[in-house]
Scaffold this active site. Sequence first.
Site, PDB file in Angstrom:
ATOM      1  N   HIS A  91      19.804 -62.602  32.912  1.00  0.00           N
ATOM      2  CA  HIS A  91      18.446 -62.118  33.177  1.00  0.00           C
ATOM      3  C   HIS A  91      17.430 -63.018  32.475  1.00  0.00           C
ATOM      4  O   HIS A  91      17.668 -63.465  31.352  1.00  0.00           O
ATOM      5  CB  HIS A  91      18.292 -60.670  32.700  1.00  0.00           C
ATOM      6  CG  HIS A  91      17.047 -60.026  33.231  1.00  0.00           C
ATOM      7  ND1 HIS A  91      15.812 -60.294  32.689  1.00  0.00           N
ATOM      8  CD2 HIS A  91      16.846 -59.171  34.256  1.00  0.00           C
ATOM      9  CE1 HIS A  91      14.895 -59.604  33.375  1.00  0.00           C
ATOM     10  NE2 HIS A  91      15.502 -58.920  34.325  1.00  0.00           N
ATOM     11  N   GLU A 163      15.574 -63.371  41.231  1.00  0.00           N
ATOM     12  CA  GLU A 163      14.496 -62.749  40.464  1.00  0.00           C
ATOM     13  C   GLU A 163      13.473 -63.805  40.060  1.00  0.00           C
ATOM     14  O   GLU A 163      13.572 -64.384  38.968  1.00  0.00           O
ATOM     15  CB  GLU A 163      15.058 -62.089  39.201  1.00  0.00           C
ATOM     16  CG  GLU A 163      15.968 -60.919  39.457  1.00  0.00           C
ATOM     17  CD  GLU A 163      15.749 -59.797  38.436  1.00  0.00           C
ATOM     18  OE1 GLU A 163      15.698 -58.636  38.860  1.00  0.00           O
ATOM     19  OE2 GLU A 163      15.599 -60.078  37.236  1.00  0.00           O
TER      20      GLU A 163
HETATM   21  P1  PGA Z   1      10.707 -55.033  37.540  1.00  0.00           P
HETATM   22  O1  PGA Z   1      11.979 -55.624  36.775  1.00  0.00           O
HETATM   23  O2  PGA Z   1      11.200 -54.316  38.749  1.00  0.00           O
HETATM   24  O3  PGA Z   1      10.064 -54.116  36.511  1.00  0.00           O
HETATM   25  O4  PGA Z   1       9.831 -56.189  37.874  1.00  0.00           O
HETATM   26  C1  PGA Z   1      13.043 -56.226  37.491  1.00  0.00           C
HETATM   27  C2  PGA Z   1      13.995 -56.890  36.557  1.00  0.00           C
HETATM   28  O5  PGA Z   1      13.560 -57.450  35.538  1.00  0.00           O
HETATM   29  O6  PGA Z   1      15.226 -56.863  36.789  1.00  0.00           O
END
Ligand code: PGA
Length: 256
Positions: A91, A163
């Site tokens: 992440h 992401e």
């Molecule tokens: P968010 O987070 O939906 O609050 O943008 C997603 C993530 O960091 O996995």
Amino acid sequence: MKPIVIANWKMYFGLGEAEAVSRSIERGAEHIHGVEMVLCPALVHLQAVSHELNHVKMGAQNFYPREEGNFTGEVSVRQVAEMCEYVILGHSERRIFLHEKDDMIREKIESALRHHLVPILCVGENNEERKRGKTFQILSTQLKNCLQKIILKEGDHLIVAYEPVWAISGSTNAHAATRADIEKPVAHIKEVLHELFGIHVSQTQIIYGGSTSPENCKDIFETPHVAGALVGTASREPESFLTIAKTLSQLHEERR
Ligand code: PGA
């Protein structure tokens, strides 16, 4: 493989809140079909949350890639694998705040697969890289570094979460991505996975993460190759998370 929605609760909730929110999500999940739902609470809440769940699966947000040893303060892959089926790895918050590098993430992926956990590998460019037109290059590098020499055996399953860092709530000037933003990067990820895994690409899934909400999720789920979402903020509100799961379930029903 079913389409999937994964809740990333990050470092939120006390024990009572985590139990209450899990209970509400579990109640709603009984009526949602054809979609895998996963909760990733803080590691200290795994056991308590698992007692609330029946239709919803458990995931972890991290582990240390050794079975056991002198690693004060860490939680081992074996300890996590006793409780969970999924684990979030790579992440951007861990890359940024804990300085986690691709080689460590690669080691964790290998370790996860060895313990029959499904790794959810997060990849994505930041705002500056995006502006400089480096998105594809960043995605290729992260995927190749984190997945080199990883072999998917029969029964293994790997999830890649696209992401984009600029879309994750909490990052500076975060704004939700649209289908137009993610279509090409997702197609690129698919290509790289093809290159890396050949026919075993069918054992991989691509999902999206970053400001996913009940309002924007339909647009995102209609993007080719997107099999679901990794949800942060909206997953802490049971109604929102359930609406996102229902939207995915309905789209999937329509496609069948
Ligand atoms: P968010 O987070 O939906 O609050 O943008 C997603 C993530 O960091 O996995």
